[in-house]
Design an enzyme around this catalytic site. Sequence first.
Site, PDB file in Angstrom:
ATOM      1  N   ASN A  22       8.940  -6.307 -17.631  1.00  0.00           N
ATOM      2  CA  ASN A  22       8.463  -6.414 -16.256  1.00  0.00           C
ATOM      3  C   ASN A  22       9.394  -5.635 -15.350  1.00  0.00           C
ATOM      4  O   ASN A  22      10.568  -5.470 -15.672  1.00  0.00           O
ATOM      5  CB  ASN A  22       8.475  -7.905 -15.853  1.00  0.00           C
ATOM      6  CG  ASN A  22       7.716  -8.166 -14.587  1.00  0.00           C
ATOM      7  OD1 ASN A  22       6.508  -7.918 -14.529  1.00  0.00           O
ATOM      8  ND2 ASN A  22       8.400  -8.643 -13.561  1.00  0.00           N
ATOM      9  N   GLU A  74     -20.801  -9.544  -9.408  1.00  0.00           N
ATOM     10  CA  GLU A  74     -20.069 -10.767  -9.034  1.00  0.00           C
ATOM     11  C   GLU A  74     -20.118 -10.970  -7.514  1.00  0.00           C
ATOM     12  O   GLU A  74     -20.407 -12.073  -7.034  1.00  0.00           O
ATOM     13  CB  GLU A  74     -18.630 -10.609  -9.549  1.00  0.00           C
ATOM     14  CG  GLU A  74     -17.619 -11.618  -9.090  1.00  0.00           C
ATOM     15  CD  GLU A  74     -16.198 -11.218  -9.556  1.00  0.00           C
ATOM     16  OE1 GLU A  74     -16.003 -10.958 -10.758  1.00  0.00           O
ATOM     17  OE2 GLU A  74     -15.284 -11.177  -8.711  1.00  0.00           O
ATOM     18  N   TYR A  75     -19.863  -9.907  -6.756  1.00  0.00           N
ATOM     19  CA  TYR A  75     -19.937  -9.995  -5.294  1.00  0.00           C
ATOM     20  C   TYR A  75     -21.331 -10.482  -4.867  1.00  0.00           C
ATOM     21  O   TYR A  75     -21.471 -11.344  -4.003  1.00  0.00           O
ATOM     22  CB  TYR A  75     -19.741  -8.615  -4.665  1.00  0.00           C
ATOM     23  CG  TYR A  75     -18.326  -8.163  -4.371  1.00  0.00           C
ATOM     24  CD1 TYR A  75     -17.332  -8.204  -5.337  1.00  0.00           C
ATOM     25  CD2 TYR A  75     -17.998  -7.654  -3.121  1.00  0.00           C
ATOM     26  CE1 TYR A  75     -16.049  -7.739  -5.065  1.00  0.00           C
ATOM     27  CE2 TYR A  75     -16.717  -7.191  -2.841  1.00  0.00           C
ATOM     28  CZ  TYR A  75     -15.752  -7.234  -3.820  1.00  0.00           C
ATOM     29  OH  TYR A  75     -14.493  -6.769  -3.538  1.00  0.00           O
ATOM     30  N   LYS A 115     -16.541  -2.267 -15.507  1.00  0.00           N
ATOM     31  CA  LYS A 115     -15.887  -3.426 -14.891  1.00  0.00           C
ATOM     32  C   LYS A 115     -16.135  -3.438 -13.377  1.00  0.00           C
ATOM     33  O   LYS A 115     -16.325  -4.492 -12.765  1.00  0.00           O
ATOM     34  CB  LYS A 115     -14.373  -3.397 -15.177  1.00  0.00           C
ATOM     35  CG  LYS A 115     -13.573  -4.497 -14.464  1.00  0.00           C
ATOM     36  CD  LYS A 115     -14.038  -5.870 -14.870  1.00  0.00           C
ATOM     37  CE  LYS A 115     -13.207  -7.049 -14.431  1.00  0.00           C
ATOM     38  NZ  LYS A 115     -12.752  -7.193 -13.092  1.00  0.00           N
ATOM     39  N   HIS A 157     -19.521  -4.734 -12.909  1.00  0.00           N
ATOM     40  CA  HIS A 157     -19.453  -6.187 -13.159  1.00  0.00           C
ATOM     41  C   HIS A 157     -19.010  -6.898 -11.882  1.00  0.00           C
ATOM     42  O   HIS A 157     -19.612  -7.882 -11.446  1.00  0.00           O
ATOM     43  CB  HIS A 157     -18.469  -6.484 -14.305  1.00  0.00           C
ATOM     44  CG  HIS A 157     -18.001  -7.908 -14.360  1.00  0.00           C
ATOM     45  ND1 HIS A 157     -17.054  -8.416 -13.487  1.00  0.00           N
ATOM     46  CD2 HIS A 157     -18.383  -8.954 -15.137  1.00  0.00           C
ATOM     47  CE1 HIS A 157     -16.869  -9.707 -13.737  1.00  0.00           C
ATOM     48  NE2 HIS A 157     -17.668 -10.055 -14.732  1.00  0.00           N
ATOM     49  N   ASN A 158     -17.948  -6.379 -11.280  1.00  0.00           N
ATOM     50  CA  ASN A 158     -17.430  -7.019 -10.069  1.00  0.00           C
ATOM     51  C   ASN A 158     -18.442  -6.956  -8.927  1.00  0.00           C
ATOM     52  O   ASN A 158     -18.539  -7.886  -8.129  1.00  0.00           O
ATOM     53  CB  ASN A 158     -16.127  -6.347  -9.633  1.00  0.00           C
ATOM     54  CG  ASN A 158     -14.945  -6.814 -10.457  1.00  0.00           C
ATOM     55  OD1 ASN A 158     -15.116  -7.270 -11.583  1.00  0.00           O
ATOM     56  ND2 ASN A 158     -13.760  -6.680  -9.924  1.00  0.00           N
ATOM     57  N   SER A 212     -12.007  -9.128 -17.565  1.00  0.00           N
ATOM     58  CA  SER A 212     -12.604 -10.106 -16.659  1.00  0.00           C
ATOM     59  C   SER A 212     -12.415 -11.527 -17.160  1.00  0.00           C
ATOM     60  O   SER A 212     -12.407 -11.778 -18.356  1.00  0.00           O
ATOM     61  CB  SER A 212     -14.103  -9.842 -16.484  1.00  0.00           C
ATOM     62  OG  SER A 212     -14.637 -10.805 -15.589  1.00  0.00           O
TER      63      SER A 212
END
Length: 471
Positions: free
Chosen positions: A35, A193-194, A186, A189-190, A132
């Site tokens: 990280n 989703e919205y 993706k 997909h979002n 997701s």
Amino acid sequence: MTHDKADIGVYGLGTMGSALALNLAESGFRVAVTNREVDWIPAFVEKAGALAPLLVPVNTLAEFVTALKPPRTILFMIPSGAPMDAMIDAVLPLLESGDTIIDGGNADFNDTRRRFARLEGTGAHFVGMGVSGGAEGARRGPSMMVGGSAHSWTQLKPMVEAIAAKFNGDPCVDHLGPDGAGHFVKTVHNAIEYADMQMIAEVYGILRDSAGWDAPRIGRLFEGWQKGPLSSYLIEVSAAALQTTDPETGQAMVDVILDRAGQKGTGRWTIIEALKMGQSANTIEAAVGARGWSSEKEARQTAEPLLTAGALDAKVPPPQDLEMALLAARILAHAQGFRLLAAASEEFDWSLDLARISEIWRAGCIIRSALLDDFAQALRRDLPAGHLILSPAIAAMLGQAVPSLRRTVAAGALLGAPLPALAAALAWYDSMRHARGTANLIQAQRDFFGAHGFARTDKEGKFNADWPDLA
Ligand code: 6PG
């Protein structure tokens, strides 16, 4: 020694990165972890408990790369945009031919295409992978949409198939195409989703504002819908959220949350790309737009006493109608999403398998719902004119549910309840059902003032009319 080296590296131990690292370890893979803020690393390993022996914590990028079995598989879970480019600059000199780096964030697929092209010829490979399912999905089984080379997919496949959500044993992950294909899928997909979130919120709104239902009552209604055709993660989440109480005030949690929605960009990108491809996804656009209007809280507060042309006499449709309305609109929003995927597939030469995309959305992802299996089956067959809504099974479902959508949108209009996404879905359905639309007048107008020309219904060619002069 090679056998001590890690199978995969995860860089970025934020919510999603740490959940994916633990999921990989739980599936038996040895995972190198690091990280940017190195002080996060010991705390993460300590919290991993029984999984800690499978984690290989390292502090520097060089150690991280060295800790991996070649050909290396490195998953970056870092903020999208400039940090990803900086990371590529830093890691590329450390990589060897055959290594794969993966961007698992919500990246703009245009950036992914650019990065993929940048790595071409270096021997290293770039993968854009949509993940997701939120934190819980990442830990217990996400849905993943992979774009990149066949070589990278061979490397990645056993690991992502092991950690993915399963639908009847089928892992919800696949290699969908080259370069930006995974991130584009993706993004769409979002966007779906919205739209789904917005449409659920619209139904909540009409019940709250026009029928006077309180949040827990609406939550219980939604909970009941989980047993029917609307069964889905987003209905489940909404039902539970509406029935949650704020411990501080004792009020429903949703009643103390400010009505101003955030957004990180995927919905907006979808609309931008749709428009660039000459497509429209008006249900999705309505949802993106509604988030925009939601952020103008002060303007709406000023407007409420000023915009007085409100409710006319009408009744809120009964719950069964609202349920079917939502079903129809959900089908239409997905159909717009799939249409965009088909357009992008052609535009970028991706050969997207739409049925497979629907299959890998059946579990793990945020839009998972009972409908996705129906869509997958419909998409496996030839779609008339390339539209999901024209598949006989889906058209029949719409035939049953659209009358409810029509009654709901009509009631919303009369009651002054804003239903932008539901209304957009209906408008699209009605546009599509007219073999003869109204663009003939648009063409006449264009020709009238700009001599743009038009095609005729009765003969081939391009024509101009002799329009009258306006006095
Ligand atoms: C998912 C979600 C996830 C996230 C989005 C939402 O599939 O797991 O879509 O990616 O919730 O970033 O984005 P907004 O912040 O724009 O709503």
